[in-house]
Design a protein around this motif. Structure first.
Motif, PDB file in Angstrom:
ATOM      1  N   ALA A 101      75.251  74.857  52.619  1.00 41.67           N
ATOM      2  CA  ALA A 101      75.527  75.540  53.931  1.00 41.67           C
ATOM      3  C   ALA A 101      74.835  75.166  55.032  1.00 41.67           C
ATOM      4  O   ALA A 101      75.114  74.902  56.229  1.00 41.67           O
ATOM      5  CB  ALA A 101      75.421  77.068  53.670  1.00 41.67           C
ATOM      6  N   VAL A 102      73.432  74.781  55.007  1.00 42.01           N
ATOM      7  CA  VAL A 102      72.534  74.262  55.917  1.00 42.01           C
ATOM      8  C   VAL A 102      73.101  73.090  56.460  1.00 42.01           C
ATOM      9  O   VAL A 102      73.270  72.527  57.571  1.00 42.01           O
ATOM     10  CB  VAL A 102      71.157  74.141  55.574  1.00 42.01           C
ATOM     11  CG1 VAL A 102      70.230  73.228  56.559  1.00 42.01           C
ATOM     12  CG2 VAL A 102      70.532  75.670  55.168  1.00 42.01           C
ATOM     13  N   PHE A 103      73.432  71.983  55.199  1.00 42.56           N
ATOM     14  CA  PHE A 103      73.952  70.714  55.449  1.00 42.56           C
ATOM     15  C   PHE A 103      75.399  70.770  56.425  1.00 42.56           C
ATOM     16  O   PHE A 103      75.489  70.117  57.501  1.00 42.56           O
ATOM     17  CB  PHE A 103      74.027  69.953  54.382  1.00 42.56           C
ATOM     18  CG  PHE A 103      73.058  69.064  53.835  1.00 42.56           C
ATOM     19  CD1 PHE A 103      73.078  67.510  53.917  1.00 42.56           C
ATOM     20  CD2 PHE A 103      72.062  69.832  53.215  1.00 42.56           C
ATOM     21  CE1 PHE A 103      71.959  66.961  53.466  1.00 42.56           C
ATOM     22  CE2 PHE A 103      70.636  68.964  52.881  1.00 42.56           C
ATOM     23  CZ  PHE A 103      70.944  67.563  52.816  1.00 42.56           C
ATOM     24  N   GLY A 104      76.217  71.826  56.046  1.00 43.16           N
ATOM     25  CA  GLY A 104      77.467  72.001  56.892  1.00 43.16           C
ATOM     26  C   GLY A 104      77.354  72.383  58.091  1.00 43.16           C
ATOM     27  O   GLY A 104      77.728  71.858  58.965  1.00 43.16           O
ATOM     28  N   ARG A 105      76.241  73.292  58.170  1.00 43.21           N
ATOM     29  CA  ARG A 105      75.891  73.809  59.712  1.00 43.21           C
ATOM     30  C   ARG A 105      75.403  72.716  60.562  1.00 43.21           C
ATOM     31  O   ARG A 105      75.575  72.793  61.673  1.00 43.21           O
ATOM     32  CB  ARG A 105      75.061  75.150  59.741  1.00 43.21           C
ATOM     33  CG  ARG A 105      74.808  75.933  60.752  1.00 43.21           C
ATOM     34  CD  ARG A 105      73.970  77.318  60.385  1.00 43.21           C
ATOM     35  NE  ARG A 105      72.904  77.125  59.663  1.00 43.21           N
ATOM     36  CZ  ARG A 105      72.808  77.722  58.107  1.00 43.21           C
ATOM     37  NH1 ARG A 105      73.951  78.183  57.952  1.00 43.21           N
ATOM     38  NH2 ARG A 105      71.940  77.722  57.543  1.00 43.21           N
ATOM     39  N   HIS A 106      74.547  71.926  59.944  1.00 41.87           N
ATOM     40  CA  HIS A 106      74.107  70.893  60.746  1.00 41.87           C
ATOM     41  C   HIS A 106      74.732  69.300  60.390  1.00 41.87           C
ATOM     42  O   HIS A 106      73.800  68.293  60.122  1.00 41.87           O
ATOM     43  CB  HIS A 106      72.250  70.639  60.515  1.00 41.87           C
ATOM     44  CG  HIS A 106      71.778  71.808  60.958  1.00 41.87           C
ATOM     45  ND1 HIS A 106      71.500  71.994  62.228  1.00 41.87           N
ATOM     46  CD2 HIS A 106      71.111  72.936  60.252  1.00 41.87           C
ATOM     47  CE1 HIS A 106      70.633  73.111  62.549  1.00 41.87           C
ATOM     48  NE2 HIS A 106      70.607  73.830  61.433  1.00 41.87           N
TER      49      HIS A 106
END
Length: 197
Positions: A101-106
């Motif tokens: 989710a962090v990778f997707g958000r960034h």
């Protein structure tokens, strides 16, 4: 009191301006522009500032990329730092889901950093340092969870887990906005195997 309020407002305006440039850089790359082709004028326009304003926040595009890396690292650390202090194998799947989710958000940030690391030695060192930070913590996790694991084995597994996870997520996000659940499942299985000798 008015001076304190003015200083506080100025600091908040500076923080917002800084974030607007980071968002603009991430957005440009997420929308398909290569970071090497992103212009300072284009970033400034996207952020809602003049080109000259860019230099009030950053010395150059490299400094902007470093700031993008710092923000990504902070967000990723907030998601995994507590988990890395433990040794509960049952929490691997939700943790990997959170990392995805962090990778997707960034998404724009990770694509920007993966690209810039191929031609900019300073960004490459920053990218390696980010991985090294997590490699050390993962190796310690392995040693706590499986006492007796040789340090070299824990270190090698941590290196493989950190870099392969990043590579899978970056490649997967290169042409999509979110990480598919099947990719999270595959990474979680890899982590479960890698964390226990």
């Amino acid at each position: 009191m008015p001076l304190a309020r003015t200083t506080s407002k100025a600091a908040e305006a500076r923080r917002q301006g800084h974030a607007a440039f980071l968002d603009a850089a991430e957005r440009a790359v997420a929308e398909g522009e290569s970071y090497s082709d992103v212009s300072i004028a284009g970033l400034a326009t996207s952020a809602g500032f003049s080109r000259a304003s860019f230099y009030a926040y950053f010395t150059d595009k490299r400094a902007l990329a470093v700031a993008v890396a710092e923000r990504f690292e902070q967000d990723l650390g907030e998601r995994v730092d507590d988990w890395l202090d433990g040794d509960d194998i049952a929490t691997v799947r939700p943790t990997i889901d959170g990392v995805a989710a962090v990778f997707g958000r960034h998404r724009g940030a990770v694509l920007l950093l993966a690209e810039a690391a191929t031609y900019d030695p300073e960004i490459r060192e920053r990218w390696k340092a980010l991985h090294a930070r997590f490699e050390q913590r993962i190796a310690a996790w392995i040693e706590r969870a499986t006492p007796g694991t040789p340090k070299a084995t824990a270190k090698a597994r941590a290196f493989a887990l950190a870099w392969s996870t990043q590579a899978v997520l970056v490649e997967h996000l290169a042409d999509r906005e979110r990480v598919a659940p099947a990719i999270v499942d595959a990474l979680a299985a890899q982590w479960e195997a890698g964390l226990t000798v």
